[in-house]
Design an enzyme around this catalytic site. Structure first.
Site, short mmCIF file in Angstrom:
data_model
loop_
_atom_site.label_atom_id
_atom_site.label_comp_id
_atom_site.label_asym_id
_atom_site.label_seq_id
_atom_site.Cartn_x
_atom_site.Cartn_y
_atom_site.Cartn_z
N HIS A 226 0.88 -1.18 0.00
CA HIS A 226 0.00 0.00 0.00
C HIS A 226 0.92 1.23 0.00
O HIS A 226 1.82 1.33 -0.83
CB HIS A 226 -0.94 -0.10 1.22
N HIS A 265 -1.98 -2.21 -9.73
CA HIS A 265 -3.05 -1.72 -8.86
C HIS A 265 -4.25 -2.63 -8.97
O HIS A 265 -4.57 -3.09 -10.07
CB HIS A 265 -3.44 -0.27 -9.24
N ASP A 316 2.38 5.70 -6.22
CA ASP A 316 3.61 5.68 -5.43
C ASP A 316 4.88 5.79 -6.27
O ASP A 316 5.94 6.08 -5.74
CB ASP A 316 3.68 4.39 -4.60
N1 ACO Z 1 5.40 -6.33 -9.98
C1 ACO Z 1 5.38 -7.53 -10.57
N2 ACO Z 1 4.27 -8.23 -10.75
C2 ACO Z 1 3.13 -7.70 -10.30
C3 ACO Z 1 3.07 -6.44 -9.69
C4 ACO Z 1 4.28 -5.76 -9.53
N3 ACO Z 1 4.30 -4.57 -8.93
N4 ACO Z 1 1.80 -6.17 -9.35
C5 ACO Z 1 1.07 -7.23 -9.76
N5 ACO Z 1 1.87 -8.14 -10.32
C6 ACO Z 1 1.46 -9.41 -10.90
C7 ACO Z 1 1.42 -10.50 -9.82
O1 ACO Z 1 2.65 -11.15 -9.68
C8 ACO Z 1 0.37 -11.41 -10.38
O2 ACO Z 1 0.92 -12.16 -11.43
P1 ACO Z 1 0.50 -13.69 -11.66
O3 ACO Z 1 -0.98 -13.64 -11.94
O4 ACO Z 1 1.35 -14.10 -12.80
O5 ACO Z 1 0.79 -14.36 -10.37
C9 ACO Z 1 -0.62 -10.44 -11.03
O6 ACO Z 1 0.13 -9.29 -11.36
C10 ACO Z 1 -1.76 -10.05 -10.11
O7 ACO Z 1 -1.24 -9.67 -8.86
P2 ACO Z 1 -2.10 -9.58 -7.53
O8 ACO Z 1 -1.20 -9.49 -6.36
O9 ACO Z 1 -3.15 -10.64 -7.51
O10 ACO Z 1 -2.84 -8.20 -7.79
P3 ACO Z 1 -3.48 -7.34 -6.68
O11 ACO Z 1 -4.56 -6.59 -7.29
O12 ACO Z 1 -3.84 -8.16 -5.51
O13 ACO Z 1 -2.25 -6.42 -6.23
C11 ACO Z 1 -0.87 -4.66 -5.68
C12 ACO Z 1 -2.23 -5.07 -6.25
C13 ACO Z 1 -0.72 -5.23 -4.27
C14 ACO Z 1 -0.82 -3.15 -5.60
C15 ACO Z 1 0.26 -5.19 -6.58
O14 ACO Z 1 0.14 -4.65 -7.86
C16 ACO Z 1 1.64 -4.94 -6.01
O15 ACO Z 1 2.12 -5.73 -5.20
N6 ACO Z 1 2.31 -3.81 -6.40
C17 ACO Z 1 3.59 -3.45 -5.85
C18 ACO Z 1 3.41 -2.70 -4.55
C19 ACO Z 1 2.84 -1.32 -4.77
O16 ACO Z 1 3.28 -0.57 -5.62
N7 ACO Z 1 1.87 -0.95 -3.93
C20 ACO Z 1 1.21 0.36 -3.99
C21 ACO Z 1 -0.16 0.22 -4.58
S1 ACO Z 1 -0.95 1.78 -4.78
C22 ACO Z 1 -1.36 2.23 -3.23
O17 ACO Z 1 -1.70 1.46 -2.40
C23 ACO Z 1 -1.28 3.59 -2.89
#
Ligand code: ACO
Length: 380
Positions: A226, A265, A316
Site C-alpha cells: 500500500h 493496482h 507511489d
Molecule cells: N510487480 C510484478 N508483478 C506484479 C506487480 C508488480 N508490482 N503487481 C502485480 N503483479 C502481478 C502479480 O505477480 C500477479 O501475477 P501472476 O498472476 O502471474 O501471479 C498479477 O500481477 C496479479 O497480482 P495480484 O497481487 O493478484 O494483484 P493485486 O490486485 O492483488 O495487487 C498490488 C495489487 C498489491 C498493488 C500489486 O500490484 C503490487 O504488489 N504492487 C507493488 C506494490 C505497490 O506498488 N503498492 C502500492 C499500490 S498503490 C497504493 O496502495 C497507494
C-alpha cells in the site's frame, strides 16, 4: 450437521466485493479516471488547493472564498501538539520508522483530545480538524527533532501545504515547490475503499472513535503493498544507479518472481490518472534539483515493466522522485501520503458514522472437525 462446509468460496483479497456505499470518491479502473464527489481529478489537480479538496470531501461541496479562509484558519490554528505528545516524539528511538512514530503519536493524541470519547457529528468534526492539522505537525516535528533543528510553529498567513513545508524545512517554500506539494496532497486525498480506508471504516463501525480509526488506517497504509511502496521505489532507484542498469535489474527481479514497487493496482487496468501529473512534476523538479538521472531511471523502468508485464505505475512510483526532488527524505514519503489521505479517511469515518452498521464479514472454515480432546497432562 457441519456448519460452513457448503458456503461458497472466499473472495481472495475481497476483490470486486462491494463493502460500502459512498458519496466520496469513484475509481474508474477501466478508463483510468478518479472522481472526488463527482469532480474529475484532472479538473481539480492544480486548480484547487488541498484545503478546498478536504472541504469538498468533508462537506460535499467546494467552499466559497470566505468558507475557505475560515476553514484554513481553523486548520492552521490546530497545528500544535500537547507537550506530552511532543515529548513522546522526542523520546522515540532515532532509528524508528517515521510511520511507526506517526502512528504511535497520533494514537497518543487520542488521550489528550478534548473531545476524546465523544462520537457526535460536532465532536467528530472538531477532532477531524485537529487530527488533520496535528498529523502534519507530528511529521514536521519528528524531522526537526531528528535533524537537531528547532521545531517551527505554524504561520497563520500561510496555507496548509506551505505551512507543512515551512515547519519541515524551516523556511517558506518557493512558489513551484508549494504548488507541486499542494497538488501531491490533492492527488492522494482519497481513493475509494483502499485497504487503509476499509480499516478505518471497519474500526469506527464498532463505534470506536476517530483516533482509533486513523491509527488503524496508518497501520494499514504503512505496508509495502500500500502506501509503504513509495519509500521502496526510491530504494530501488538508488540501487539501480543508472538507466543502463534498468533492463538487467527489472528482468532479474521479474524472473525471480519479485514485485516491482510502485507498479500495479487492484483497481486500474490502465494508467493510474494520478501518475500523469506526478510524472510531469518529476521530470521538471528532478531537472531543477540536479537528479535527472532518477527521472531517467524511472522512465526506463516504466517502459520495461509495461513491456514485460503490461502493468502501469501507480501513485507511489513518480511521487517518490517528486518528493526526493522536494528535499524530503525517503523515510518520510509514506508519512506525507498519510497526511494527504487523512482527508479521505476522515470523510469515510464520518460517512460510516452517519449510516453505521457493524462491519463483520464471515469466513469459510476449512479446518478439521471431530478432533479427539487430549488433556494437557497426556499430550505429547
Ligand atoms: N510487480 C510484478 N508483478 C506484479 C506487480 C508488480 N508490482 N503487481 C502485480 N503483479 C502481478 C502479480 O505477480 C500477479 O501475477 P501472476 O498472476 O502471474 O501471479 C498479477 O500481477 C496479479 O497480482 P495480484 O497481487 O493478484 O494483484 P493485486 O490486485 O492483488 O495487487 C498490488 C495489487 C498489491 C498493488 C500489486 O500490484 C503490487 O504488489 N504492487 C507493488 C506494490 C505497490 O506498488 N503498492 C502500492 C499500490 S498503490 C497504493 O496502495 C497507494
Amino acid at each position: 450437521m457441519v456448519f460452513g462446509k457448503k458456503k461458497k468460496k472466499a473472495v481472495r483479497g475481497l476483490e470486486g466485493v462491494v463493502a460500502a456505499e459512498t458519496f466520496l470518491s469513484f475509481v474508474d479502473g477501466q478508463n483510468g479516471k478518479l472522481y472526488f464527489r463527482g469532480y474529475d481529478i484532472d479538473e481539480l489537480a492544480g486548480k484547487v488547493c488541498y484545503e478546498e479538496v478536504v472541504y469538498l470531501l468533508w462537506f460535499g461541496q467546494l467552499p466559497d472564498k470566505e468558507q475557505l479562509e475560515d476553514f484554513r484558519s481553523e486548520l492552521i490554528a490546530e497545528m500544535r501538539l500537547p507537550n506530552q505528545v511532543d515529548e513522546l516524539i522526542r523520546l522515540s528511538p532515532p532509528n524508528a520508522n517515521p510511520m511507526v512514530v506517526l502512528r504511535t503519536a497520533l494514537s497518543a493524541l487520542g488521550m489528550y483530545d478534548p473531545d476524546g470519547g465523544k462520537n457526535s457529528e460536532g465532536a467528530n468534526l472538531r477532532k477531524a480538524k485537529r487530527v488533520l492539522a496535528q498529523m502534519a505537525t507530528i511529521v514536521a516535528s519528528l524531522y526537526r527533532i531528528r535533524t537537531n533543528q528547532p521545531i517551527v510553529s505554524a504561520d497563520k498567513s500561510m496555507d496548509f501545504a506551505s505551512n507543512f513545508l515551512y515547519m519541515f524545512n524551516g523556511q517558506a517554500p518557493k512558489k513551484l515547490e508549494r504548488s507541486v506539494f499542494d497538488t501531491v496532497l490533492t492527488l492522494h486525498a482519497d481513493h475509494g475503499l483502499a485497504a487503509s480506508t476499509f480499516a478505518a471504516r471497519a474500526t469506527v463501525s464498532t463505534l470506536a472513535g476517530v483516533h482509533s480509526a486513523i491509527s488503524a488506517a496508518l497501520a494499514s497504509l504503512k505496508g509495502p503493498l500500500h502506501g509503504g511502496a513509495n519509500t521502496r521505489v526510491m530504494e530501488m532507484l538508488k540501487k539501480i544507479g543508472g538507466k543502463d542498469q534498468v533492463k538487467d535489474y527489472i528482468d532479474g527481479m521479474l524472473a525471480s518472481g519479485e514485485r516491482i514497487m510502485g507498479f500495479g493496482h487492484r483497481m486500474y487496468k490502465t494508467e493510474d490518472p494520478r501518475s500523469r501529473p506526478l510524472r510531469k512534476f518529476s521530470e521538471k523538479l528532478c531537472k531543477r534539483a540536479g537528479c535527472d538521472h532518477l527521472f531517467e531511471i524511472s522512465q526506463s523502468i516504466e517502459e520495461r515493466v509495461l513491456k514485460l508485464k503490461g502493468i502501469y505505475p501507480n501513485v507511489d512510483f513518480y511521487s517518490a522522485t517528486v518528493q526526493e526532488a522536494l528535499g524530503i527524505p525517503k523515510e518520510y514519503f509514506t508519512c506525507i501520503f498519510s497526511i494527504a489521505r487523512t482527508a479521505g479517511w476522515i470523510a469515510h469515518i464520518m460517512e460510516q458514522f452517519r449510516d453505521n452498521r457493524l462491519i463483520r464479514p464471515t469466513s469459510k472454515y476449512i479446518g478439521g472437525f471431530d478432533k479427539k480432546f487430549v488433556p494437557l497432562e497426556k499430550r505429547k
